[in-house]
Design an enzyme around this catalytic site. Structure first.
Site, mmCIF file in Angstrom:
data_model
loop_
_atom_site.group_PDB
_atom_site.id
_atom_site.type_symbol
_atom_site.label_atom_id
_atom_site.label_comp_id
_atom_site.label_asym_id
_atom_site.label_seq_id
_atom_site.Cartn_x
_atom_site.Cartn_y
_atom_site.Cartn_z
ATOM 1 N N HIS A 15 -3.250 -3.260 -22.519
ATOM 2 C CA HIS A 15 -4.294 -3.992 -21.769
ATOM 3 C C HIS A 15 -3.717 -4.664 -20.530
ATOM 4 O O HIS A 15 -4.236 -5.674 -20.068
ATOM 5 C CB HIS A 15 -4.987 -5.038 -22.649
ATOM 6 C CG HIS A 15 -5.400 -4.508 -23.990
ATOM 7 N ND1 HIS A 15 -6.618 -3.900 -24.203
ATOM 8 C CD2 HIS A 15 -4.735 -4.463 -25.173
ATOM 9 C CE1 HIS A 15 -6.698 -3.520 -25.475
ATOM 10 N NE2 HIS A 15 -5.556 -3.846 -26.081
ATOM 11 N N SER A 47 4.144 -1.352 8.525
ATOM 12 C CA SER A 47 2.787 -1.644 8.976
ATOM 13 C C SER A 47 2.823 -1.845 10.478
ATOM 14 O O SER A 47 3.806 -2.360 11.025
ATOM 15 C CB SER A 47 2.286 -2.911 8.292
ATOM 16 O OG SER A 47 1.260 -3.511 9.062
ATOM 17 N N LYS A 50 6.177 -5.697 6.197
ATOM 18 C CA LYS A 50 5.743 -4.742 5.179
ATOM 19 C C LYS A 50 6.637 -3.516 5.024
ATOM 20 O O LYS A 50 7.117 -2.950 6.001
ATOM 21 C CB LYS A 50 4.315 -4.243 5.490
ATOM 22 C CG LYS A 50 3.236 -5.289 5.384
ATOM 23 C CD LYS A 50 3.068 -5.840 3.977
ATOM 24 C CE LYS A 50 2.369 -4.882 3.045
ATOM 25 N NZ LYS A 50 0.963 -4.713 3.351
ATOM 26 N N GLU A 85 1.275 6.164 -3.213
ATOM 27 C CA GLU A 85 -0.172 5.996 -3.049
ATOM 28 C C GLU A 85 -0.840 7.325 -2.710
ATOM 29 O O GLU A 85 -1.910 7.656 -3.228
ATOM 30 C CB GLU A 85 -0.457 4.980 -1.942
ATOM 31 C CG GLU A 85 -0.065 3.559 -2.336
ATOM 32 C CD GLU A 85 -0.107 2.614 -1.132
ATOM 33 O OE1 GLU A 85 -1.125 2.596 -0.427
ATOM 34 O OE2 GLU A 85 0.887 1.910 -0.912
#
Ligand code: ARG
Length: 477
Positions: free
Chosen positions: A176, A297, A303, A310
């Site tokens: 969970h 970025s 970043k 992804e």
């Protein structure tokens, strides 16, 4: 304008039947195909990718025709010479693919006839593009499956080698998404090895059904020429021949199966990717990825994004989309061949390319993971991950598991109130909750004690995990 001034379309057609699409079939057609229809129905823009399989299939078919006395030795020699020339031309980028000739099959056949004359026109004896295309796709897919199997092995090797270094690196195991019990990072990685091993097995299984020869089914009903299908199957390395001509030209279930297996594999990649993204986030900080797999970025200078993971997660969507497309493609088709089937190629090609690229880059990236063992261990210490160990300890001291469970719930409550871990409670505090507890409890409450205790086969104990690493290394060669 009178009709007489309109050009007669048939006068514009070449006498060579394959030189003009409108007459590729017969003299029955009285006007050329409309430009729009030509573009709409042509597949050569994408199915030229099948050229190697198409030529291999034609070679095998021609050799068999000659062996059966359907064509003579000179025809066979001419066909072989022509196909070799075409093969070299395509390889060198010197082949002119013509939209007018619709697809890879007609393009190659027309060129063959242009090169060697009448022998080229005899190649199609006892064959139809319906059994030809089914053969080509199967031959091509078989090769791609073999390539993917190699990539899946690489992916597994990368995970196993990283795991081999981390049988003693403790991280929280989750259910969970809540901290559940300590596990080793190696154990977690080996879970993915199991998944990719099953993916590889699935491909081996799919391959058996892909590797059946349709040639000989001709258009749909079989052929009256004395073809030796077994011989063609042997030449092309097929495991067997399709036993029903109608089925041979019409079904694409082998493509559906492959696409389903590819989708499942991409789901596994996607789950791993999701974890890599999480682990690399500042909130987890479990791993770092080598710079070469990250992007920056354009606005936030701090970043470093895990774009590869992804994208791999995102690309699972397109592979599943192709599966849905292929299933829908087959759903309403009556027997036998329908032009719908031409739509099987682009999704299949893209599935293979996406899966191959994804496996290749993911295997490489896994090799570029830096593990932050301290952060993993700190996280494992946070969520009372050894509560089950305390319950197991009490069971060993004679309590029933349900009673032990209840006693530990109280201990966790006390620990939460005091803001400490279970292992930081005083012996007296623990004994107040359950008198059976003695000072050997602290060993059971450490992360490594917890790990070592789970030495059942398939458990997270380092001794088991290292045995699994050895088994996988052996298996993967
Ligand atoms: N380009 C076609 C395909 O991909 C080849 C088979 C064509 N057969 C036919 N009867 N029109 O399916």
């Amino acid at each position: 304008m009178s009709n007489a001034s309109l050009p007669d379309p048939s006068n514009r057609l070449s006498k060579d039947p394959l030189a003009n699409k409108a007459q590729a079939w017969s003299a029955l057609f009285s006007e050329p195909m409309s430009e729009l229809v030509k573009r709409y129905t042509a597949s050569v823009g994408f199915d030229q990718r099948l050229w190697r399989a198409d030529i291999a299939g034609s070679r095998a078919h021609a050799e068999m025709l000659a062996a059966q006395g359907v064509i003579d030795a000179q025809d066979l020699a001419d066909i072989q010479r022509g196909l070799a020339q075409i093969s070299a031309d395509i390889e060198a980028g010197n082949f002119e693919w013509k939209l007018d000739l619709e697809d890879v099959h007609l393009n190659i056949e027309a060129r063959l006839t242009a090169l060697v004359g009448d022998a080229g026109k005899r190649l199609h004896t006892g064959r139809s593009r319906n059994d030809q295309v089914a053969t080509d796709v199967r031959l091509w897919l078989r090769g791609e499956i073999d390539q993917l199997a190699g990539l899946l092995a690489e992916m597994q090797r990368a995970l196993v080698e990283l795991a081999a270094q981390h049988s003693d690196t403790v991280m929280p195991g989750y259910t969970h998404m809540q901290v559940a019990q300590p596990v080793s990072f190696a154990h977690h990685l080996l879970a993915y090895v199991e998944m990719f091993a099953r993916d590889a097995d699935r491909l081996v299984d799919v391959r058996k059904r892909v590797n059946q020869l349709p040639l000989g089914a001709a258009a749909l009903a079989g052929t009256s020429y004395p073809l030796d299908r077994e011989r063609v199957a042997r030449t092309l390395g097929f495991d067997g021949i399709c036993q029903n001509s109608l089925d041979a030209v019409s079904d694409r279930d082998f493509a559906l199966e492959f696409s389903a297996a590819a989708s499942i594999c991409m789901i596994h990649v996607s789950r791993l990717s999701e974890e890599i993204v999480l682990w690399m986030s500042q909130n987890f900080g479990f791993i770092d990825l080598a710079d070469r797999y990250c992007t920056g970025s354009s606005i936030m200078p701090q970043k470093r994004n895990p774009d590869v993971a992804e994208l791999a997660r995102g690309k699972s969507g397109r592979v599943i989309g192709h599966l849905m497309g292929l299933l829908t493609l087959m759903k309403g088709q009556p027997l036998t061949y329908n032009k719908d089937n031409q739509e099987d190629k682009e999704p299949l090609f893209d599935t293979v390319d996406t899966l191959a690229d994804t496996l290749r880059i993911m295997a490489e990236m896994v090799g570029g993971i830096t593990v932050k063992a301290d952060a993993m261990e700190r996280a494992a210490l946070k969520g009372y991950a050894t509560a089950t160990d305390l319950a197991d300890y009490l069971v060993k001291k004679g309590l029933a598991f349900r009673d032990a469970h209840e006693a530990v719930a109280h201990a966790v409550k006390v620990a939460i109130q005091r803001g400490v871990d279970l292992s930081e409670l005083q012996l007296a505090e623990l004994q107040a909750l359950q008198p059976a507890i003695s000072d050997d409890v602290f060993e059971a409450l450490t992360l490594r004690g917890s790990l070592a205790a789970r030495k059942v086969i398939g458990g997270t104990a380092p001794v088991q995990v290292l045995a699994q690493v050895a088994r996988h290394r052996q298996r993967l060669g």
